[in-house]
Scaffold this motif. Structure first.
Motif, mmCIF file in Angstrom:
data_model
loop_
_atom_site.group_PDB
_atom_site.id
_atom_site.type_symbol
_atom_site.label_atom_id
_atom_site.label_comp_id
_atom_site.label_asym_id
_atom_site.label_seq_id
_atom_site.Cartn_x
_atom_site.Cartn_y
_atom_site.Cartn_z
ATOM 1 N N THR A 97 0.550 -1.258 -0.275
ATOM 2 C CA THR A 97 -0.023 -0.333 -0.299
ATOM 3 C C THR A 97 1.149 1.137 0.130
ATOM 4 O O THR A 97 0.377 1.919 -0.007
ATOM 5 N N GLY A 98 2.371 0.910 0.178
ATOM 6 C CA GLY A 98 2.996 2.088 -0.054
ATOM 7 C C GLY A 98 4.815 1.596 0.412
ATOM 8 O O GLY A 98 5.302 0.992 -0.399
ATOM 9 N N MET A 99 5.099 2.985 0.767
ATOM 10 C CA MET A 99 6.318 2.731 1.442
ATOM 11 C C MET A 99 6.114 3.481 2.840
ATOM 12 O O MET A 99 5.486 5.037 2.981
ATOM 13 N N TYR A 100 7.684 2.790 3.725
ATOM 14 C CA TYR A 100 7.979 3.967 5.446
ATOM 15 C C TYR A 100 8.744 3.336 6.043
ATOM 16 O O TYR A 100 9.522 2.317 5.148
ATOM 17 N N THR A 101 9.079 4.289 6.137
ATOM 18 C CA THR A 101 10.939 4.241 6.550
ATOM 19 C C THR A 101 10.484 4.384 8.803
ATOM 20 O O THR A 101 10.648 5.583 8.954
ATOM 21 N N TYR A 102 11.413 3.398 9.329
ATOM 22 C CA TYR A 102 11.016 3.810 11.001
ATOM 23 C C TYR A 102 12.443 3.731 11.700
ATOM 24 O O TYR A 102 13.319 3.335 11.015
ATOM 25 N N VAL A 103 13.427 5.147 12.510
ATOM 26 C CA VAL A 103 14.218 4.960 13.332
ATOM 27 C C VAL A 103 13.375 4.941 14.180
ATOM 28 O O VAL A 103 13.269 6.166 14.826
ATOM 29 N N PRO A 104 14.027 4.423 15.436
ATOM 30 C CA PRO A 104 13.239 3.570 16.538
ATOM 31 C C PRO A 104 14.008 5.197 17.413
ATOM 32 O O PRO A 104 15.002 5.371 16.555
ATOM 33 N N PRO A 105 13.135 5.824 18.257
ATOM 34 C CA PRO A 105 12.278 4.761 18.724
ATOM 35 C C PRO A 105 11.160 5.756 18.357
ATOM 36 O O PRO A 105 9.925 5.258 18.323
ATOM 37 N N GLY A 106 10.736 6.658 17.736
ATOM 38 C CA GLY A 106 9.675 7.379 17.385
ATOM 39 C C GLY A 106 10.159 7.910 16.108
ATOM 40 O O GLY A 106 8.584 9.199 15.679
ATOM 41 N N THR A 107 10.929 7.849 14.796
ATOM 42 C CA THR A 107 10.256 9.005 13.925
ATOM 43 C C THR A 107 10.348 7.808 12.386
ATOM 44 O O THR A 107 11.126 6.725 12.335
ATOM 45 N N VAL A 108 9.232 8.260 11.684
ATOM 46 C CA VAL A 108 8.887 8.169 10.691
ATOM 47 C C VAL A 108 8.216 8.995 9.574
ATOM 48 O O VAL A 108 7.875 10.241 9.851
#
Length: 511
Positions: free
Chosen positions: A228-239
């Motif tokens: 459905t798309g694309m995401y990038t996640y950098v812990p603890p809470g950057t999206v």
């Protein structure tokens, strides 16, 4: 608009972002009077700081700062590799060199020997900075050399005559010989000035958010394509995430925690729960460009002239390239020594560069679409980008080392960035461009060339010295923006006629 008796400036610039500030510095090198009008009273913003304010500087941008004595200050802005909250790629073992639609290429695959006219020196090919710090450095330089910066004054209206431009901003009125709109993608100067703006409409809404998650383990760190798309996640809470909704959610309603949670669940496919929304902004892949960058005495630069998605981070570099190209040409026009068509060459050179960046952005969107054909193409690009030839090609484009203006010269170096020759007297070529004048660099101390160069001694610095590596050249003529206007091989004496033609084309009539 009524034109009262006002103090005049040579140039009024709308927008105190990096492009407007750098352009102002360029104009002050020619001792022009410049005022910069900025709508925001406070230049600071959380979105300009890490992690969302991170920007990658390309080779032409780094060279521009080096050639104007700003590189050390800008280089000091680089975040530490292990900086908390930095971009996800900063945590990797291999040294990343950039990406295309999130597909990374790495320094260990890039073959710099493919670029025969690049020499090692202080200016490298890439660098990371944050927007807020960059603006602070440029604003400090601008103020130190006499640029007037007025904040809290956004342009509201303008009127131009054959002699000048009158600008209404924040209830005050300013008059300038010229007005340059560097006031961003929603540029008032562009709209009020009647510039046509054409391109392609968005396919997605992008989100950059800082959140608290009830269970961070439900999201996999890094960048991910999904159905459905694309995401990038950098812990603890950057999206960062992309939702292919044709831009329907961009700037149409407040960004709420409930909305962001729903989009993140849909894009990631994970049953995530958000407990707090700390920071959020949206963006799209709308790609538009002005059909001309000049109407009379009004010009556009940066996002005012072209907009595209932030994928790959090339927008800042494109705008700073506009400023470096425009500054000396506008200054020469105001001084009265510009050859015919010099200012028009700003659009003819930079429009095609902007169009290429817009297409580069569109190509990345095509690769990101959540459809089987895009996923199949992604697999092919991943294989190609991990080869030396593939990584080198993408580095050329992303780093900007392939930039070349079509100036019509016979030598392959004409139109390209001048190599940073290490000279026998201890100086480097970049250091000789700091005052904003052109450069005749003569490796053979040819007396006829020195005599020729003396005709433009107020606009071109003549330097006769050898270099540690001449790259097979005997002499080069460099424009104030660092672009080679003429070059001669060492195999034969310099052709004085073509050298004179090149000097006249870019610097006007000599003495």
């Amino acid at each position: 608009m009524h034109k009262p008796n006002l103090a005049s400036y040579d140039v009024v610039i709308a927008g105190a972002g990096p492009v407007g500030l750098f352009l102002a510095c360029e104009l002050r090198l020619a001792n022009l009077s410049v005022v910069v009008l900025e709508q925001a009273e406070d230049p600071g913003s959380p979105l300009k700081r890490l992690p969302f304010g991170m920007r990658g500087l390309s080779a032409p941008t780094i060279e521009a700062f080096y050639r104007r004595g700003l590189l050390d200050e800008v280089a000091a802005l680089q975040p530490a590799r292990s900086a908390s909250g930095g971009a996800h790629w900063m945590q990797q073992a291999r040294r990343p060199a950039g990406h295309f639609a999130g597909i990374q290429f790495f320094h260990d695959k890039v073959d710099g020997s493919k670029w025969p006219y690049r020499l090692p020196g202080p200016a490298g090919e890439s660098m990371a900075v944050d927007m807020e710090s960059l603006e602070i450095v440029l604003a400090a330089r601008a103020s130190a050399i006499g640029v007037e910066i007025r904040r809290g004054l956004g342009v509201e209206d303008l009127y131009q005559s054959q002699e000048d431009v009158t600008v209404r901003a924040g209830g005050e009125t300013f008059r300038g010989g010229w007005l340059v709109g560097c006031d961003g993608g929603r540029s008032t100067v562009r709209k009020v000035g009647g510039f046509e703006f054409t391109g392609t409409d968005p396919e997605f809404t992008g989100y950059s958010i800082e959140v608290d998650l009830a269970d961070p383990g439900k999201l996999q760190p890094g960048r991910h394509y999904t159905p459905t798309g694309m995401y990038t996640y950098v812990p603890p809470g950057t999206v960062a995430m992309v939702d292919f909704d044709a831009g329907a959610s961009h700037r149409v309603q407040p960004i709420t925690l409930a909305h962001v949670q729903a989009v993140l669940r849909r894009v990631s496919g994970a049953d995530v729960a958000l407990t707090a929304l700390k920071l959020a902004t949206t963006w799209t892949d709308r790609a538009y460009q002005a059909t001309t960058y000049r109407k009379g005495r009004v010009l556009l630069a940066g996002d005012a002239a072209h907009i595209h998605s932030p994928l790959g981070g090339q927008g800042l570099n494109l705008g700073l390239g506009d400023a470096m190209n425009l500054g000396w040409k506008l200054a020469s026009t105001i001084r009265g020594d510009a050859p015919a068509g010099l200012l028009d060459s700003y659009f003819s050179e930079r429009q095609s560069v902007g169009a290429d960046v817009l297409d580069w952005s569109r190509a990345q969107v095509g690769l990101m679409r959540p459809i089987p054909s895009s996923r199949a193409l992604e697999a092919i690009i991943r294989d190609l980008i991990d080869t030396p030839d593939g990584a080198t090609y993408f580095a050329e484009r992303v780093w900007g080392v392939s930039l070349c203006y079509d100036l019509g010269g016979d030598h392959p170096l004409v139109g390209r960035s001048a190599p940073d020759f290490a000279l026998a007297d201890g100086r480097r070529l970049g250091e000789l461009l700091m005052d904003g004048r052109g450069l005749f660099l003569d490796f053979g101390a040819h007396t006829p060339l020195q005599t020729l160069a003396s005709r433009w001694s107020d606009r071109i610095v003549y330097v006769a010295t050898d270099a540690k590596d001449r790259l097979g050249l005997s002499a080069v003529l460099v424009r104030p923006d660092g672009v080679v206007a003429w070059a001669a091989d060492a195999a034969a004496p310099p052709d004085l006629e073509t050298a004179a033609q090149a000097a006249s084309r870019w610097f006007g009539e000599g003495r």
